[in-house]
Structure formats: structure tokens, C-alpha cells
Design a protein around this motif. Sequence first.
Motif, mmCIF file in Angstrom:
data_model
loop_
_atom_site.group_PDB
_atom_site.id
_atom_site.type_symbol
_atom_site.label_atom_id
_atom_site.label_comp_id
_atom_site.label_asym_id
_atom_site.label_seq_id
_atom_site.Cartn_x
_atom_site.Cartn_y
_atom_site.Cartn_z
ATOM 1 N N ALA A 1 0.863 -1.043 -0.090
ATOM 2 C CA ALA A 1 0.079 0.016 -0.034
ATOM 3 C C ALA A 1 0.812 1.333 -0.103
ATOM 4 N N PRO A 2 0.333 2.435 -0.407
ATOM 5 C CA PRO A 2 1.079 3.555 -0.400
ATOM 6 C C PRO A 2 1.128 3.721 1.156
ATOM 7 N N THR A 3 2.002 4.513 1.390
ATOM 8 C CA THR A 3 2.477 4.729 2.867
ATOM 9 C C THR A 3 1.269 5.447 3.368
ATOM 10 N N ALA A 4 0.604 6.370 2.796
ATOM 11 C CA ALA A 4 -0.689 7.060 3.712
ATOM 12 C C ALA A 4 -1.683 6.089 4.060
ATOM 13 N N GLU A 5 -1.726 4.851 3.422
ATOM 14 C CA GLU A 5 -2.643 3.940 3.473
ATOM 15 C C GLU A 5 -2.282 2.711 4.476
ATOM 16 N N ARG A 6 -1.166 2.798 4.757
ATOM 17 C CA ARG A 6 -0.866 1.719 5.477
ATOM 18 C C ARG A 6 -1.256 1.536 7.048
ATOM 19 N N SER A 7 -1.531 2.638 7.810
ATOM 20 C CA SER A 7 -1.734 2.723 9.030
ATOM 21 C C SER A 7 -3.308 1.999 9.011
ATOM 22 N N ALA A 8 -4.185 2.243 8.396
ATOM 23 C CA ALA A 8 -5.555 1.568 8.195
ATOM 24 C C ALA A 8 -5.419 0.310 7.648
ATOM 25 N N ARG A 9 -4.620 0.044 6.938
ATOM 26 C CA ARG A 9 -4.382 -1.455 6.428
ATOM 27 C C ARG A 9 -3.823 -2.325 7.729
ATOM 28 N N LEU A 10 -2.910 -1.696 8.522
ATOM 29 C CA LEU A 10 -2.396 -2.318 9.550
ATOM 30 C C LEU A 10 -3.080 -2.752 10.514
#
Length: 92
Positions: free
Chosen positions: A18-27
Motif C-alpha cells: 500500500a502507499p505509505t498514507a494507507e498503511r496505518s488503516a491497513r495495519l
Amino acid sequence: MTITVLDTFTGMDTVLRAPTAERSARLTAMLTPMAGMYRFFPGEVDLEAMHRMSFGFPADRENEACRDALAMLHDADAWGRISRALDDALAI
């Protein structure tokens, strides 16, 4: 007794691609099935903070190294081997 080995491969792969900006939500989505592990902690557990402080991979750096390591675990059938070992242990 039933032991469930979570498919964290798919979740980790999704986070790391994922793009860095989306990683938190995916994590967070990947970690949510593990929330019950912390039911004896006082208050609500921040799963991302727990990930960073303990068993987690860095979601903001070393992306290629993490993806390479994840591929090695997948190719070695790590999740299947863990599941079989736990099943064998329960059978004793």
C-alpha cells in the motif's frame, strides 16, 4: 481446543504494497482479529502501538527488506508449518 493460525501473510502483504498514507488503516485491519489476545489488558489496547513495540515490522521504512522477508516466510510455508506443529502438540 481449537487453535487458529491467522493469515497474516495476506495482511502484511497488503500493508507493505500500500502507499505509505494507507498503511496505518491497513495495519489496523490486519491486527483487528488479534484484539482478543489483549482482553486482560486494562482499557482499550492500541493495536498499532503494540505492533510497533513488540512483534511488528516497520510499516514506514525498510519496505523492500520486509517484503523480501515476507516472501521467504511464505515460500518456506511458515504458516502451514506453525499450524501443523500446533495441531501435533494438541494431539499429544
